[in-house]
Each structure stands twice: as structure tokens, then as C-alpha cells.
Design an enzyme around this catalytic site. Structure first.
Site, PDB file in Angstrom:
ATOM      1  N   GLU A  37      -7.048   4.524   7.777  1.00 22.03           N
ATOM      2  CA  GLU A  37      -6.581   6.272   7.550  1.00 22.03           C
ATOM      3  C   GLU A  37      -7.929   6.741   7.002  1.00 22.03           C
ATOM      4  OE1 GLU A  37      -2.955   5.601   5.592  1.00 22.03           O
ATOM      5  OE2 GLU A  37      -2.127   4.938   7.593  1.00 22.03           O
ATOM      6  N   HIS A  87      -9.613   1.134   4.676  1.00 23.83           N
ATOM      7  CA  HIS A  87      -8.363   1.048   5.570  1.00 23.83           C
ATOM      8  C   HIS A  87      -8.732   2.126   7.055  1.00 23.83           C
ATOM      9  CE1 HIS A  87      -4.167   2.426   6.495  1.00 23.83           C
ATOM     10  NE2 HIS A  87      -3.979   1.474   5.841  1.00 23.83           N
ATOM     11  N   SER A 106       3.270  -2.019  10.204  1.00 24.49           N
ATOM     12  CA  SER A 106       4.763  -2.125  10.689  1.00 24.49           C
ATOM     13  C   SER A 106       5.524  -3.384  10.344  1.00 24.49           C
ATOM     14  CB  SER A 106       5.062  -1.851  12.133  1.00 24.49           C
ATOM     15  OG  SER A 106       4.719  -0.424  12.272  1.00 24.49           O
ATOM     16  N   ASN A 161       0.880  -1.250   0.064  1.00 27.96           N
ATOM     17  CA  ASN A 161       0.070   0.053  -0.046  1.00 27.96           C
ATOM     18  C   ASN A 161       1.014   1.233  -0.067  1.00 27.96           C
ATOM     19  OD1 ASN A 161      -1.849   2.129   0.587  1.00 27.96           O
ATOM     20  ND2 ASN A 161      -2.467   1.409   2.438  1.00 27.96           N
TER      21      ASN A 161
HETATM   22  P1  PGA Z   1       2.594   0.305   7.673  1.00 25.26           P
HETATM   23  O1  PGA Z   1       1.256   0.403   7.158  1.00 25.26           O
HETATM   24  O2  PGA Z   1       3.408  -1.152   7.057  1.00 25.26           O
HETATM   25  O3  PGA Z   1       3.523   1.475   7.337  1.00 25.26           O
HETATM   26  O4  PGA Z   1       2.697   0.199   9.201  1.00 25.26           O
HETATM   27  C1  PGA Z   1       0.360  -0.774   6.883  1.00 25.26           C
HETATM   28  C2  PGA Z   1      -0.946  -0.362   6.270  1.00 25.26           C
HETATM   29  O5  PGA Z   1      -1.349   0.883   6.607  1.00 25.26           O
HETATM   30  O6  PGA Z   1      -1.176  -0.775   5.504  1.00 25.26           O
END
Ligand code: PGA
Length: 251
Positions: free
Chosen positions: A98, A96, A214, A10
Site C-alpha cells: 500500500e 508494504h 487474506s 498490521n
Molecule cells: P490482509 O492484509 O490480511 O487484510 O489481506 C495483509 C497485509 O496487508 O499485511
């Protein structure tokens, strides 16, 4: 049931045209040998066309990070499922955290998007995940259960073949603080149990559940070989070919 691992990048609102195409080109070559895992990238809308052309005929699939729940019309600033298909996207990430947290997306609205996407012929990655507060108050199962149930409302058993679930604890996204393999595995097993009740045991066994939050080359193997974990949705570490490929080659 042998579920093929699915590793997805992503890209969020990162990279520019040149960097997006260069990353796609690097993945194209490196992923040609993959037969036992699926790989996909999710660039920003404006680079979808060019990234999809770069990856045409390769092992790497291309998808969008969001879309509109309506088919067409007066929706300024939105992008439809048909438009995504038109530029070579075959998949879309929906729900997602966000989108939920920063852009006010609701469980109901996300459910509508999932139905629209599948109806148009796109594959879907439906994201679910709890905040740190919710985890600390033992609300994780209630929250991800509600997100899963509403997100997959009214789908047929056949449509579920085109759905991947991504469990992404909000507290682990972009923080460097990944869930432990046990924490991830526990929620994945819970979600799979829910899928059995919502659809059928067969659907539950066949549906891939990615972990996200992460994921890095250093933790990919432990996370992705845990029970009920079928791959990863990768943010930050998906922006460089080396780290994304190291995750994709977790075993
Ligand atoms: P990250 O994001 O690997 O930077 O923690 C994961 C995601 O939001 O899909």
C-alpha cells in the site's frame, strides 16, 4: 534450522484509541503463555505510545507501519526511527504494497528506510509482493527478487538478524483471495535462495519469511505449516482478538 514462527498484526488505518487499547489488552493476557512463537502488533502512529504502554513487559511487541528515512529535520508530516523507539516501538514495517502503490514508495527509498531503521536499532519487516498482472505474466520472481535485493542493499550479515521478510502478493491483500500454500511456499523458497546468494546460506536459513494476504483462522494452519513459511503478516483478521489469536495459535 528451527525458525520461530512470527505472527504480526498490521492494523493499518483502523480502530480508534479505545479499540486499539482494548485489543492490545486482550492480546497481552492471551499471549503470556507463548514461548515458541513471536507476536507483534503494528498500530497507527498516534496510538503507538498507548499501545506500547499497555503491552509493556508482555510477550507482544509493538511496531510502526512506516517511518522516514531521515534522522530528523524539516520533513513535515514524517516520523523518525528515534521517535518510534522513544514511544516504545521496537520494530517497523517497510515497503508494504500500500505504501508502494498508493504513496509512490520506490525500491531505493525503501532500502534507505531499512538502513535507517536498522542503524537506529529497530527491527524491520520488509514487504515484497507481485501484482496480479505480474503473476499472470510470469514476472513474480523478477519483481520480488528486485524488491528484496534493493530493500536489503548494503546490509551486513549481522544486521540481517533483525530483518524479517514478508511475502505479500498484492492480489491477495484485503481481497479474501489468499495464495495457496504451494504458491506461497514456492515464492518463499525462491526468496530464501536469493538470501543465500545475497548474504550467506546461514543467513538464509535463519531469516524468517512471513506470508501475508487474506490470512484467516480457516487458512492459517495450511499456510503457516508450509515449507519455508515462518509466520504471517495479518491485516483484516488482526483487528479482532479472537481471529488474530486463532491465527497465532495455528498449531
Ligand atoms: P490482509 O492484509 O490480511 O487484510 O489481506 C495483509 C497485509 O496487508 O499485511
Amino acid at each position: 534450522m528451527n525458525r520461530k514462527p512470527y505472527i504480526a498484526g498490521n492494523w493499518k488505518m483502523n480502530l480508534d484509541r479505545r479499540a486499539a487499547v482494548a485489543l492490545a489488552a486482550a492480546l497481552r493476557e492471551a499471549c503470556q503463555a507463548f514461548t515458541d512463537r513471536d507476536v507483534a502488533v503494528f498500530p497507527p502512529f498516534v496510538y503507538l505510545d498507548e499501545v506500547a504502554r499497555t503491552l509493556a513487559g508482555s510477550k507482544v511487541r509493538v511496531g510502526a507501519q512506516n517511518m522516514c528515512d531521515a534522522a530528523n529535520g524539516a520533513f513535515t508530516g514524517e516520523v523518525s526511527a528515534a521517535m518510534l523507539l522513544d514511544v516504545g516501538a521496537t520494530s517497523v514495517i517497510l515497503g508494504h504494497s500500500e505504501r508502494r502503490q498508493l504513496f509512490g514508495e520506490t525500491d531505493e527509498g525503501i532500502g534507505r528506510k531499512v538502513r535507517t531503521a536498522l542503524g537506529a536499532g529497530l527491527d524491520v519487516i520488509l514487504c515484497v509482493g507481485e501484482t496480479l498482472d505480474e503473476r499472470n505474466t510470469q514476472a513474480t520472481e523478477r519483481v520480488v527478487g528486485r524488491q528484496l535485493t534493493k530493500g536489503l542493499e548494503d546490509l551486513t550479515l549481522d544486521q540481517m538478524a533483525k530483518v524479517t521478510v514478508a511475502y505479500e502478493p498484492v492480489w491477495a491483500i484485503g481481497t479474501g483471495l489468499n495464495a495457496t500454500p504451494k504458491q506461497a511456499s514456492d515464492v518463499h523458497t525462491y526468496l530464501r535462495g536469493l538470501l543465500a546468494g545475497l548474504f550467506s546460506p546461514k543467513v538464509a536459513q535463519a531469516t524468517r519469511i512471513q506470508y501475508g494476504g487474506s490470512v484467516k483462522p480457516e487458512n492459517a494452519r495450511d499456510l503457516l505449516t508450509s515449507p519455508d513459511v515462518d509466520g504471517a503478516l495479518v491485516g483484516g483478521a488482526a483487528l479482532k482478538p479472537d481471529s488474530f489469536l486463532a491465527i497465532a495459535r495455528f498449531r
